[in-house]
Design a protein around this motif. Structure first.
Motif, mmCIF file in Angstrom:
data_model
loop_
_atom_site.group_PDB
_atom_site.id
_atom_site.type_symbol
_atom_site.label_atom_id
_atom_site.label_comp_id
_atom_site.label_asym_id
_atom_site.label_seq_id
_atom_site.Cartn_x
_atom_site.Cartn_y
_atom_site.Cartn_z
ATOM 1 N N ILE A 73 -7.896 11.230 -7.845
ATOM 2 C CA ILE A 73 -6.573 10.562 -7.713
ATOM 3 C C ILE A 73 -6.413 10.635 -6.065
ATOM 4 N N LEU A 74 -6.315 12.114 -5.829
ATOM 5 C CA LEU A 74 -6.374 12.496 -4.275
ATOM 6 C C LEU A 74 -7.213 11.541 -3.355
ATOM 7 N N GLY A 75 -8.650 11.589 -3.709
ATOM 8 C CA GLY A 75 -9.513 10.609 -3.175
ATOM 9 C C GLY A 75 -9.084 9.081 -2.875
ATOM 10 N N ILE A 76 -8.368 8.715 -4.143
ATOM 11 C CA ILE A 76 -8.084 7.165 -4.080
ATOM 12 C C ILE A 76 -6.871 6.766 -3.002
ATOM 13 N N ALA A 77 -6.069 7.973 -3.098
ATOM 14 C CA ALA A 77 -4.875 8.174 -2.124
ATOM 15 C C ALA A 77 -5.215 8.021 -0.705
ATOM 16 N N PHE A 78 -6.294 8.872 -0.505
ATOM 17 C CA PHE A 78 -6.856 8.950 0.833
ATOM 18 C C PHE A 78 -7.513 7.462 1.277
ATOM 19 N N ALA A 79 -8.302 7.050 0.152
ATOM 20 C CA ALA A 79 -8.898 5.549 0.670
ATOM 21 C C ALA A 79 -7.880 4.692 0.775
ATOM 22 N N VAL A 80 -6.911 4.567 -0.018
ATOM 23 C CA VAL A 80 -5.491 3.627 0.040
ATOM 24 C C VAL A 80 -5.027 3.985 1.574
ATOM 25 N N PHE A 81 -4.854 5.119 2.098
ATOM 26 C CA PHE A 81 -4.297 5.499 3.361
ATOM 27 C C PHE A 81 -5.253 4.977 4.467
ATOM 28 N N LEU A 98 0.832 -1.262 -0.063
ATOM 29 C CA LEU A 98 0.120 0.104 -0.122
ATOM 30 C C LEU A 98 0.709 1.262 0.077
ATOM 31 N N ALA A 99 1.845 1.133 0.658
ATOM 32 C CA ALA A 99 2.753 2.251 0.704
ATOM 33 C C ALA A 99 3.415 2.805 -0.559
ATOM 34 N N MET A 100 3.935 1.499 -1.442
ATOM 35 C CA MET A 100 4.337 1.664 -2.730
ATOM 36 C C MET A 100 3.397 2.274 -3.593
ATOM 37 N N VAL A 101 1.894 1.587 -3.399
ATOM 38 C CA VAL A 101 1.116 2.237 -4.350
ATOM 39 C C VAL A 101 0.969 3.762 -4.077
ATOM 40 N N LEU A 102 0.858 4.217 -2.971
ATOM 41 C CA LEU A 102 0.718 5.638 -2.538
ATOM 42 C C LEU A 102 2.158 6.379 -2.925
ATOM 43 N N GLY A 103 3.212 5.751 -2.775
ATOM 44 C CA GLY A 103 4.294 6.559 -3.480
ATOM 45 C C GLY A 103 4.433 6.732 -4.963
ATOM 46 N N PHE A 104 4.035 5.794 -5.578
ATOM 47 C CA PHE A 104 3.917 5.870 -7.149
ATOM 48 C C PHE A 104 2.905 6.904 -7.387
ATOM 49 N N LEU A 105 1.731 6.677 -6.619
ATOM 50 C CA LEU A 105 0.734 7.980 -6.931
ATOM 51 C C LEU A 105 1.295 9.459 -6.889
ATOM 52 N N GLY A 106 2.164 9.450 -5.637
ATOM 53 C CA GLY A 106 2.549 10.738 -5.268
ATOM 54 C C GLY A 106 3.641 11.081 -6.310
#
Lengths: 432, 388
Positions: free
Chosen positions: A108-116, A85-93
């Motif tokens: 994308i920001l919404g998805i990132a928050f959901a992942v978090f 999950l951290a890698m997914v967030l890092g990739f998006l970032g």
């Protein structure tokens, strides 16, 4: 929106022409950088704070024990999934920082928050079992008063009357609902709650339409008035007569067949009458507002009362009706707090849900369906907070309790600039 | 209800051009300045009697309750002291709401700003040990000002930069402040040693606001904060009506677009007004913890921030009007305590009466319709929906 973000910038001109100026592009780049950094920060939190502390597996229950079709619980290794999950967030970032998702940034920001949030859940349940399904069910339940509150606001504001008093309508409905429910049964209580909301809305309509009082002041007054009155009556009457404060609770009604579907069944087809009422109201108000003559008239009064008036629409009457309908929806929503959950009234028990409903209305763009989805986000953060409080995470409960309010601020600050209220919202109309 | 209002719709001819703000700045005729508020209070009190009687009490009981209300507010030196003690935070918090009104903002966040100011002040009050009072007391008050200003800055900044409506952000910040206080009171920094319940350490004597009438009787609680509040009212009056900044506040409040066209910065005004408003509310919170409570407990603001909205409206956002309204509400609050004790009528009735007072003050046409006054005053308009 009249407030330009930066002074002396020719904002108004490009808002009208829709042209992108250099200034705007530079600001977009800056925004992309900032959101990219935010996602990086989230990734870092997951990587360096959550992952090292998570051992064992996280188990998410997907079915209640009494359901006929059982789904096996979902088990994931906690630490490994957090790394992923951290890698997914890092990739998006990274993509956001260097390239930018342009128009899709919000998604994308919404998805990132959901992942978090999912990372938080994995971390909190490391080595434990967590009933995801009961959280999803309570998300729907907790979203109900918020969605209905938002609907109440939409009905009023589509006709051009701002309703800050949703909180008071909820509280008033909760109070009379429990008193009448205790005396004459739950259905009468529900009716009484609805009528109470309508009466409070009548006050709003009289003062706003006839007396042209500032609508935000009326809303604030309704909130103070109802809070004071219900607290006073609770102390004077209910405490001495507890039989008035002991209403029957609506039980969940399971719809045959549909209620047996795993996950979806318990969430949508095994709920109380108030939750079903919410779904029916969202659907019917959407239809009424956008597909009927009444809806067209109401919206036209909210957008341009002068034009509507010149076409022979009675502005005052349309506003009265829309506000009273809105108030009735608000009172109905109030019944959720007493008749739908605990069956008793406590002072100030609505705890700001009316205001969160107001935020859901803005986020949903004054549209019932949009407001419902916004309410789901709030309902989710509300029920997540409850769950986390139970499984004793190291996060202090007070911070979890702040989450819905914080989310509201972030969403309102992030979205309101783009959300467009009805043009005549909040403006009294005087026939010439 | 409906019969009076239907009548009222035909007769009053409110002038739409005369906005609330114009009324506030020019409303010096005695009718709008004194008669309407007086009748509003009277009408609210009459409705209060009806509410008391609806709960099963007799008219005599209601009169007993009001007699207790009167006794508890002005019946003795002790009562007057209590009234002024209650009025002190209301003056400051009312000024906080009033200055925001002047700039066209609706600061409902006074409650949260007051809480944060109080927490900062109580921290400064118990942390610095051994300072002389003439350094420690101003320092603690200043800490309160800073705490409130920070909490006021957030909605001001969000409003100016993103257009987020201050009504929503300030309400949310109220709830967040409430939770934050709950949390802080359980941390080692704040929690009193040896206690499990959320109570802060006691403020050092050198940071406590001295009692004004302590030389007559130590039970008279009115404290130096009253003088601070009056000084603040004088300062705000000077700021609003004698300085360029104050003129800009009022100009932005009257017409933001025109003010911007004239070269005034709306961003600066919104942020500055909310910071000043927050600072005033923070000072109110500091006054409470340093002058009355000597410590902080969960929710020590006890709704002062909401009463402040009523005070600002009743005082028509004029600093001296706010002082008068705060003394009235302080009396209602002090008398309400007495009413609860000796007549067994709940203090929540006071907030109902206050809400009714605001309705009648905000809708003078209602009062005019009830008492058949000629030439009713226009209703109040301070905001234009979500846009402004």
């Amino acid at each position: 929106m009249s407030t330009p973000p930066i002074d002396r910038e020719p904002i108004e001109s490009y808002e009208i022409t829709g042209k992108r100026t250099k200034e705007l592009t530079r600001r977009q780049i800056k925004k992309a950088r900032i959101t990219g950094i935010v996602m990086f920060a989230l990734a870092a939190v997951v990587m360096f704070f959550l992952a090292p502390a998570a051992a064992g597996t996280s188990t998410f229950g997907l079915s209640f024990a009494e359901e006929s079709i059982q789904l096996p619980p979902l088990s994931v290794p906690s630490q490994g999934s957090l790394w992923v999950l951290a890698m997914v967030l890092g990739f998006l970032g990274a993509s956001q920082f260097f390239r930018g998702f342009q128009s899709k940034t919000t998604v994308i920001l919404g998805i990132a928050f959901a992942v978090f949030v999912f990372s938080l859940m994995v971390w909190a349940t490391a080595g434990e079992e967590f009933s995801l399904i009961s959280m999803l069910v309570s998300t729907i339940a907790r979203a109900t008063p918020i969605a209905l509150g938002a609907l109440s606001g939409i009905l009023c504001e589509r006709s051009g009357v701002v309703n800050i008093g949703i909180e008071g309508m909820l509280l008033g409905g909760a109070f009379t609902g429990v008193v009448m429910g205790s005396l004459l049964g739950g259905w009468v209580g529900l009716l009484a709650a609805t009528v109470t909301g309508g009466v409070l809305a009548l006050l709003l309509a009289v003062l706003a339409v006839n007396f042209r009082v500032d609508q935000i002041i009326i809303g604030v007054v309704i909130n103070i008035l109802v809070l004071g009155l219900t607290s006073f009556l609770t102390a004077q009457v209910l405490v001495k007569n507890p039989q008035f404060n002991d209403a029957p609770i609506f039980q969940a009604i399971k719809i045959p067949v549909l209620g047996d579907i795993p996950i979806v069944g318990p969430m949508f087809f095994d709920q109380t009458i108030i939750v079903y009422g919410m779904f029916i109201l969202i659907a019917s108000v959407t239809f009424l507002l956008f597909r009927t003559r009444w809806g067209l008239r109401t919206r036209s009064v909210g957008e341009n009362p002068k034009a509507a008036d010149s076409l022979g629409i009675k502005v005052a009457k349309v506003r009265y009706l829309a506000v009273i309908y809105g108030g009735m929806v608000g009172g109905f929503a109030g019944a959720w707090f007493t008749l739908g959950t605990v069956g008793r009234f406590d002072e100030g028990m609505t705890g700001g849900r009316g205001f969160i409903g107001l935020a859901a209305m803005i986020v949903g763009g004054w549209n019932p369906v949009g407001a419902f989805f916004a309410a789901l986000i709030f309902g989710f953060s509300d029920s997540l907070q409850q769950k986390f409080a139970v499984i004793e995470t190291p996060i202090p409960g007070e911070f979890l309790a702040m989450a819905p309010y914080l989310v509201t601020i972030i969403i309102v600050a992030g979205l309101v600039g783009r959300a467009r209220p009805p043009a005549a919202d909040g403006q009294p109309y005087e026939k010439e | 209800m409906t019969t009076t209002t239907v009548k009222g719709t035909e007769s009053p001819e409110p002038k739409p051009s005369r906005s609330f703000l114009q009324q506030l700045t020019t409303g010096t005729d005695w009718k709008s300045a004194a008669l309407i508020p007086a009748l509003a209070v009277l009408t609210a009190l009459i409705i209060g009697v009806i509410i008391i009687m609806l709960t099963g009490s007799s008219f005599g009981d209601a009169m007993t309750a009001y007699w207790a209300l009167l006794q508890g507010s002005v019946g003795s030196l002790k009562a007057i002291s209590e009234t002024l003690t209650a009025a002190t935070p209301l003056i400051l918090a009312g000024l906080s709401v009033a200055i925001a009104f002047r700039a066209g903002l609706f600061n409902i966040g006074t409650e949260g700003q007051l809480l944060m100011g109080g927490m900062f002040a109580v921290w400064a009050g118990f942390t610095f040990v051994g300072l002389p009072f003439y350094i420690h007391l101003p320092l603690a008050l200043l800490a309160g000002v800073v705490g409130g200003a920070i909490w006021g800055f957030i909605p001001g900044f969000l409003k100016a930069k993103t257009g987020a409506h201050e009504v929503i952000t300030t309400i949310m910040l109220n709830y967040i402040a409430l939770r934050l206080v709950d949390f802080l009171l359980k941390t080692e920094i704040f929690q009193r040693e040896g206690r499990n319940d959320p109570v802060s350490k006691t403020v050092e004597a050198s940071a406590q606001l001295p009692l004004l009438l302590g030389w007559i009787n130590p039970g008279l609680r009115v404290h130096l904060g009253l003088i601070v509040a009056l000084a603040a009212a004088a300062f705000i009056h000077w700021l609003l009506f004698r300085t360029t900044t104050g003129f800009e506040f009022r100009a932005v409040g009257a017409n933001p677009k025109a003010a911007q066209y004239a070269g005034m910065s709306i961003t600066k005004t919104y942020v500055l007004v909310m910071v000043i408003g927050g600072a005033l509310a923070g000072l109110a919170g500091a006054g409470q913890v340093l002058g009355v409570l000597d410590r902080a407990t969960p929710g020590f603001s006890s709704g002062l921030g909401f009463d402040a909205i009523a005070v600002a409206l009743l005082g028509r956002s004029n600093p001296w009007g706010v002082v008068a309204a705060a003394v009235l509400f302080g009396g209602l609050s002090a008398g309400g305590q007495q009413m609860q004790v000796s007549a067994d009528v709940g203090i929540d009735l006071i907030s109902v009466i206050q809400a009714l007072i605001i309705i009648f003050v905000a809708a003078p046409a209602l009062i005019s319709a009830i008492y058949r006054l000629k030439a009713p005053v226009a209703s109040t308009q301070i905001s234009k929906g979500w846009g402004s």
